[in-house]
Structure formats: C-alpha cells, structure tokens
Write a protein that holds these residues in place. Sequence first.
Motif, mmCIF file in Angstrom:
data_model
loop_
_atom_site.group_PDB
_atom_site.id
_atom_site.type_symbol
_atom_site.label_atom_id
_atom_site.label_comp_id
_atom_site.label_asym_id
_atom_site.label_seq_id
_atom_site.Cartn_x
_atom_site.Cartn_y
_atom_site.Cartn_z
ATOM 1 N N SER A 125 0.818 -1.217 0.000
ATOM 2 C CA SER A 125 0.000 0.000 0.000
ATOM 3 C C SER A 125 0.850 1.264 0.000
ATOM 4 N N GLN A 126 2.099 1.170 0.455
ATOM 5 C CA GLN A 126 3.018 2.308 0.517
ATOM 6 C C GLN A 126 2.479 3.438 1.400
ATOM 7 N N GLN A 127 1.779 3.068 2.459
ATOM 8 C CA GLN A 127 1.149 4.070 3.319
ATOM 9 C C GLN A 127 1.711 4.121 4.739
ATOM 10 N N VAL A 128 2.281 3.029 5.221
ATOM 11 C CA VAL A 128 2.672 2.960 6.635
ATOM 12 C C VAL A 128 3.735 4.001 6.987
ATOM 13 N N GLY A 129 4.790 4.108 6.172
ATOM 14 C CA GLY A 129 5.844 5.074 6.467
ATOM 15 C C GLY A 129 5.330 6.493 6.506
ATOM 16 N N ILE A 130 4.472 6.838 5.560
ATOM 17 C CA ILE A 130 3.911 8.194 5.497
ATOM 18 C C ILE A 130 3.033 8.480 6.713
ATOM 19 N N GLN A 131 2.168 7.536 7.062
ATOM 20 C CA GLN A 131 1.302 7.731 8.229
ATOM 21 C C GLN A 131 2.113 7.750 9.526
ATOM 22 N N LEU A 132 3.154 6.935 9.582
ATOM 23 C CA LEU A 132 4.007 6.897 10.771
ATOM 24 C C LEU A 132 4.645 8.264 11.021
ATOM 25 N N GLY A 133 5.182 8.876 9.971
ATOM 26 C CA GLY A 133 5.788 10.193 10.115
ATOM 27 C C GLY A 133 4.792 11.250 10.524
ATOM 28 N N GLN A 134 3.566 11.156 9.972
ATOM 29 C CA GLN A 134 2.525 12.130 10.310
ATOM 30 C C GLN A 134 2.114 11.999 11.778
ATOM 31 N N ILE A 135 1.994 10.757 12.250
ATOM 32 C CA ILE A 135 1.609 10.536 13.650
ATOM 33 C C ILE A 135 2.685 11.061 14.599
ATOM 34 N N LEU A 136 3.950 10.847 14.232
ATOM 35 C CA LEU A 136 5.060 11.293 15.067
ATOM 36 C C LEU A 136 5.358 12.780 14.884
ATOM 37 N N ASN A 137 4.759 13.386 13.847
ATOM 38 C CA ASN A 137 4.938 14.818 13.566
ATOM 39 C C ASN A 137 6.405 15.170 13.319
ATOM 40 N N VAL A 138 7.045 14.381 12.444
ATOM 41 C CA VAL A 138 8.440 14.631 12.076
ATOM 42 C C VAL A 138 8.533 14.676 10.551
ATOM 43 N N PRO A 139 9.616 15.259 9.990
ATOM 44 C CA PRO A 139 9.787 15.251 8.536
ATOM 45 C C PRO A 139 9.691 13.832 7.978
ATOM 46 N N THR A 140 8.974 13.691 6.870
ATOM 47 C CA THR A 140 8.696 12.363 6.308
ATOM 48 C C THR A 140 8.884 12.379 4.799
ATOM 49 N N LEU A 141 9.659 11.414 4.295
ATOM 50 C CA LEU A 141 9.896 11.316 2.864
ATOM 51 C C LEU A 141 9.764 9.869 2.415
ATOM 52 N N ASN A 142 9.176 9.685 1.239
ATOM 53 C CA ASN A 142 9.125 8.347 0.652
ATOM 54 C C ASN A 142 9.912 8.342 -0.664
ATOM 55 N N ALA A 143 10.004 7.166 -1.268
ATOM 56 C CA ALA A 143 10.684 7.000 -2.560
ATOM 57 C C ALA A 143 12.145 7.460 -2.516
ATOM 58 N N VAL A 144 12.811 7.246 -1.400
ATOM 59 C CA VAL A 144 14.203 7.674 -1.244
ATOM 60 C C VAL A 144 15.141 6.598 -1.781
ATOM 61 N N SER A 145 16.044 6.981 -2.681
ATOM 62 C CA SER A 145 16.955 6.031 -3.312
ATOM 63 C C SER A 145 18.412 6.198 -2.882
ATOM 64 N N ARG A 146 18.680 7.219 -2.050
ATOM 65 C CA ARG A 146 20.040 7.416 -1.534
ATOM 66 C C ARG A 146 19.976 8.258 -0.272
ATOM 67 N N ILE A 147 20.788 7.886 0.730
ATOM 68 C CA ILE A 147 20.841 8.623 1.984
ATOM 69 C C ILE A 147 22.296 8.845 2.372
ATOM 70 N N VAL A 148 22.625 10.071 2.694
ATOM 71 C CA VAL A 148 23.943 10.403 3.246
ATOM 72 C C VAL A 148 23.717 11.173 4.533
ATOM 73 N N ALA A 149 24.290 10.666 5.626
ATOM 74 C CA ALA A 149 24.157 11.340 6.924
ATOM 75 C C ALA A 149 25.375 12.212 7.158
ATOM 76 N N GLU A 150 25.129 13.473 7.546
ATOM 77 C CA GLU A 150 26.236 14.375 7.834
ATOM 78 C C GLU A 150 25.797 15.481 8.782
ATOM 79 N N ASN A 151 26.587 15.699 9.827
ATOM 80 C CA ASN A 151 26.367 16.807 10.768
ATOM 81 C C ASN A 151 24.951 16.852 11.337
ATOM 82 N N GLY A 152 24.449 15.699 11.746
ATOM 83 C CA GLY A 152 23.143 15.662 12.386
ATOM 84 C C GLY A 152 21.967 15.857 11.453
#
Length: 254
Positions: A125-152
């Motif tokens: 359904s591709q809905q759980v991640g989006i709803q999870l972010g909304q419930i937690l009230n934090v930035p939420t993104l789907n369809a992510v194909s690359r992640i780089v963590a830097e400086n928090g």
Amino acid sequence: MNIIACYKIVPDEKDIQVRSDRSISIDKAEWVIGQYDLNAVEAAMQIYEAVGGKVTALSVGDRQLENSKLKKGVLSRGPQELFLVIDEALSGADTNLTARALAAAARKIGFDLIICGEGSQDLYSQQVGIQLGQILNVPTLNAVSRIVAENGKLIVERSLEDEVEVLEVSLPAVISVTTDINQPRIASMKDILAAGKKPVTQWSLADVGLNDANRRTEILYTLAPEQAERKRIILEGESEEVLDKFYELLRKAI
C-alpha cells in the motif's frame, strides 16, 4: 545516531495458493521477512557503519512474530536489538493501526531516524511510512533512493519521473526507501549464531500505551485475477511491418 529499521513478516509468495473461486489461501505458507523491508534494514546498517550509533529492528503483528527463525533472520543482518509489539488485535492490521502501533513503540524506544521499506511485500500500500511520520509529527519522505548522513542531518535523493530530487532533512525523521537504494547483505553462519545472543524485547499494545486498536479500514476479500487465455501470436523478423504489427497488437491488448 539511534536508528529504527521497521519490517513486516509476510507469507512466502511461492507458498500462496489460489482456490477455485479465486480466493487466496496462505494456510500452508511459510512466513518470511518482506523483501522490501530488507532494504530498510540494510540502509539503516550502512548509515550506522558510516556515523555510528545504534540500529534497532522493530515490527508489530500477531504471534507469527514469535518465530525464532524470523527473529534471527532480522538480527543476523546487523541490528543490535529487536523490539516486537505482539498482540492479537494486530492480526491483519490495516496501515493506520500498524502505523499507530509502530509510532507508540518508537516513542518508547527513542529514535533519531526511522527507516521503512517502500511498501509491504503482501499488500504494497506504501502508506505505513507516510502515516508513521505524520503521527510522530516529524519530517517524512518516501521514494528515497540514496541517503547520506552528515552533521546531524540527512541528504537524500528521490528518483522522480524525469529528474532526481536532492533534499536536506533535519532529524528526527521517517524515511521510506526504494529497492534501488542498496543490495541487502546475506547473513553468514557467524552472523546467524551471534543473532541468537542479541536482546529481544516483546511488548503488547498496552505496554506501549496504545489503547485504541480499532481499524479504520477492513479488507472484505482478496481475489486473484481471472486467468486470461493466451493469444499464441508469434511474430518473426525485425522489419518495420513486423514492429508496426507488434505495436498494434500491444495497443489493442492494453
């Protein structure tokens, strides 16, 4: 960085049977970790290996989650700890109830980043991640194909129809990743043996403070597609006439 990798167990598709009335039977199916969720676990591990911290695996569902093979299956891929919310009220839970249960558990665990697969292997359904972010009230993104963590923070890429979108995301956040993001690692025998010694915490819905287990939607029935009779049309050659004929047949079929 405290990372939670969410996953779902699903019936192995090779064991799913279709009855004569086109209804689906999973009575003889073995339960496995969803393939899309293995990408989420791998993404969490790669961030952990780059910046340190901790990776926690999290799943919600019914008694099927108690299977020791499934526990080792996720822990052998790297997470240091596993949390399970097991409650019969979560059997066949819809996306909203699943997201609310995950959110309640995530709040209790604590997190900087939650990573989900792009969809579940069974319903997708591709809905759980989006709803999870909304419930937690934090930035939420789907369809992510690359992640780089830097400086928090995170620099993420999303592959859209005709462009690649690059975004900077503050933490905490919820990210849903595509299958293009990585190739999930295969656990070695050493990893599997070590997984049996990692801590596993099991909660009920009451333990995580979720008293409302009502579902917003309900699946009435699921039917397999009707069997289509094959056309048995064979075209040979590479001429323009053959290609035109091929295109015309495809157009009519669509």
